[in-house]
Each structure stands twice: as C-alpha cells, then as structure tokens.
Scaffold this motif. Structure first.
Motif, PDB file in Angstrom:
ATOM      1  N   VAL A  38     -42.881  21.782  -8.907  1.00 61.77           N
ATOM      2  CA  VAL A  38     -44.152  22.380  -8.514  1.00 61.77           C
ATOM      3  C   VAL A  38     -44.025  23.048  -7.152  1.00 61.77           C
ATOM      4  N   ALA A  39     -43.376  22.369  -6.216  1.00 62.66           N
ATOM      5  CA  ALA A  39     -43.205  22.948  -4.880  1.00 62.66           C
ATOM      6  C   ALA A  39     -42.434  24.256  -4.942  1.00 62.66           C
ATOM      7  N   ARG A  44     -42.380  30.222  -4.789  1.00 63.82           N
ATOM      8  CA  ARG A  44     -42.075  31.502  -5.441  1.00 63.82           C
ATOM      9  C   ARG A  44     -43.331  32.347  -5.630  1.00 63.82           C
ATOM     10  N   ALA A  45     -44.486  31.669  -5.714  1.00 61.75           N
ATOM     11  CA  ALA A  45     -45.758  32.387  -5.843  1.00 61.75           C
ATOM     12  C   ALA A  45     -46.272  32.887  -4.496  1.00 61.75           C
ATOM     13  N   VAL A 229     -46.171  23.620 -13.661  1.00 63.75           N
ATOM     14  CA  VAL A 229     -46.065  24.552 -12.529  1.00 63.75           C
ATOM     15  C   VAL A 229     -47.053  25.697 -12.701  1.00 63.75           C
ATOM     16  N   ASP A 230     -47.103  26.269 -13.891  1.00 70.50           N
ATOM     17  CA  ASP A 230     -48.001  27.405 -14.139  1.00 70.50           C
ATOM     18  C   ASP A 230     -49.462  27.009 -13.958  1.00 70.50           C
ATOM     19  N   GLY A 236     -54.316  26.886  -7.844  1.00 71.50           N
ATOM     20  CA  GLY A 236     -54.239  27.338  -6.460  1.00 71.50           C
ATOM     21  C   GLY A 236     -54.822  28.728  -6.254  1.00 71.50           C
ATOM     22  N   ARG A 237     -54.697  29.570  -7.257  1.00 69.33           N
ATOM     23  CA  ARG A 237     -55.243  30.934  -7.166  1.00 69.33           C
ATOM     24  C   ARG A 237     -56.747  30.963  -7.409  1.00 69.33           C
TER      25      ARG A 237
END
Length: 292
Positions: A38-39, A44-45, A229-230, A236-237
C-alpha cells in the motif's frame, strides 16, 4: 485543506466538509506485506508516505524502494501498542513530510487457530494490543491535527473474520470487529468535521501471516494485493467518500462497482445486529447501525 462547498450535511444540519485529495499518507505495519504494498502504491500515486513499524532495517529497505520508485518517504520505528512511542513517531514523520491527511491502520497480528478456552492469555493480549489498541493509539496521535485542518481520511485494514463468527483465532476476530466499530465511531463523530473513515478487508493476500495459518495451508489462489492498493488509493483521492463508515471487501468490491452502486442505503455495510423481523424488540437504536 477541506472543501467547504460539499453538498452533504451531517446530523443536525451542520454542513459536512469534504477533504481534499490526500497529499501525505501514514501507513502502519509498512515494513512488509500489505502495508508495504500500500505504501509503495501511494508513493507511486504521488503521495508523500510515512512508514511506521517495529523493524527498522525492513523499514529502511521499504523507504529506499519507495524513493527508487520516484516517491518521497520517511520512516519511524515504533510498536503501535506503545502510545508514547507512537506519538513520538507520528511527530517525527509529520515534521519530515507534513501533516497526515490519509491514515492507513494496517499493523496487525493473529492468534493461534484454537477455540477461546485453549487460547494463550499472553498471546491474546498481544493481538488486542497490536490490532485494536494500536489502531486507537495511531488514530489518537493523528486525528486531532486532521480535525484542526478541516478533515482527512482513515482506513483500517480489517477482515471478513471480523464481520462474521469464526470458531478459532478469537482475539483476531474480536479485534477486527472492534476496528470496524472504530471506523463507525470516527465516521459518526467526525463526519461533520471533515473526517471520512473506511474499513477495508483485503481478502486472503499471500503474506507471511496468511501462509502460516492452518486454514490456508492448502490454498493455491490468493487475492492480489493490488486490489487493496487500488481501493486505498481511490479512498485517498476522495472517490469513495459516499462509503465512509462502511465495510469494503476487495474480493467483491472495486472502485468501479462501488461508484456504480451509488450512495449506499442507511445502515448498509455497517456492523450491527440483524433482527429476526420487524417485530424484534432488539431492532431499535443502538443495536443496528444508525442512518447516515
């Protein structure tokens, strides 16, 4: 900072602000497994990512991996069961990266696969200290600043074992149910203040913990960690704020399916007591999830 133009309202008619997309994340249990994945995905995002775990050497390796992927990372060593150590670790990460606006409570342990009356008392206490008290300690260290800044998002990595009865690992199931209750609490107490909270069950990911379990000893197929992760990145977005306070399971849910569903019904995906029918006297307030 929060976007005060949101249309939602919290109970009592108070305008409910919507947090802006996250810029800084804190992930616990980030030295390996789901937390590390996840981190890395959040880095990467484009997020700045703070890593927290007990193993300093593994954390340094994870931070180097995030940096090599083009992200910005910092790490702090702490046992989440130690409230003072957590406070110091969070303060150090905030000083390095900036205020946290996405918290991922991932650190966790599991107890032996035996019934409660055979459980080891010390091990049982340790699982509670890591999974439930750990989530509380980190949230307690992070959320006051989130509220002061106008909001943010929290994710607790939970489990299907916390949403149903299971005949083994009684500490694990109890703590995962407890984490779901904390998710609901943060939503109820913080919604009007801009907080959004989510319980995300990652399915059976191939990790050191899952492969050590007897129940999975013959398993050949595992849930890809990329699904978790997705989902966390989308949270978060701000893409899944309608699902705040609720239980999400990546084996059945993804960003597309959740958004296509629209706003969930009051009480949907909330931890509560299922009544026997409309005439059940225990179907009242306090035993079923409150409407939101």
């Amino acid at each position: 900072m929060a976007d005060a133009t949101a249309d939602d309202t919290a109970d009592g008619g108070t305008p409910a602000v919507s947090p802006a997309p996250a810029e800084v994340a804190l992930v616990t249990g980030a030295s390996r497994g789901i937390g590390r994945a996840v981190a890395l995905g959040l880095a990467r995002a484009g997020l700045r990512v703070g890593l927290l775990a007990r193993d300093g050497e593994a954390l340094a390796e994870a931070a180097a991996e995030l940096t090599a992927a083009g992200g910005r990372a910092a790490f702090a060593v702490a046992d989440v069961s130690d409230a003072e150590a957590v406070r110091d670790a969070v303060a150090a990460l905030v000083a390095d990266l900036g205020p946290v606006d996405l918290l991922v409570n991932n650190a966790g342990r599991i107890d032996a696969e035996v019934p409660l009356w055979e459980a080891d008392v010390e091990q049982w206490h340790g699982v509670v200290a890591t999974n439930l008290l750990g989530s509380f300690h980190v949230s307690r260290a992070v959320l006051p600043a989130m509220v002061a800044r106008g909001g943010g998002r929290t994710v607790d990595i939970v489990s299907g074992a916390g949403a149903r009865d299971w005949d083994v690992a009684s500490a694990y199931t109890a703590t995962k149910a407890g984490q779901l209750r904390l998710v609901g609490h943060v939503h109820e107490a913080g919604f009007a203040r801009g907080l959004r909270a989510f319980g995300v069950a990652p399915g059976t990911v191939e990790t050191r913990m899952s492969t050590s379990m007897l129940v999975h000893r013959n398993r050949t197929e595992f849930t890809p960690v990329e699904r978790t992760v997705d989902l966390v990145a989308a949270i978060g977005r701000g893409e899944l704020d309608d699902w705040s306070g609720r239980y999400l399971r990546v084996t059945h849910d993804d960003v597309t399916s959740l958004r296509a569903h629209g706003t969930p019904a009051p009480g949907a995906r909330r931890l509560g007591i299922t009544p026997w029918g409309e005439d059940d006297p225990n179907a009242g307030e306090g035993l079923v999830p409150p409407a939101r």
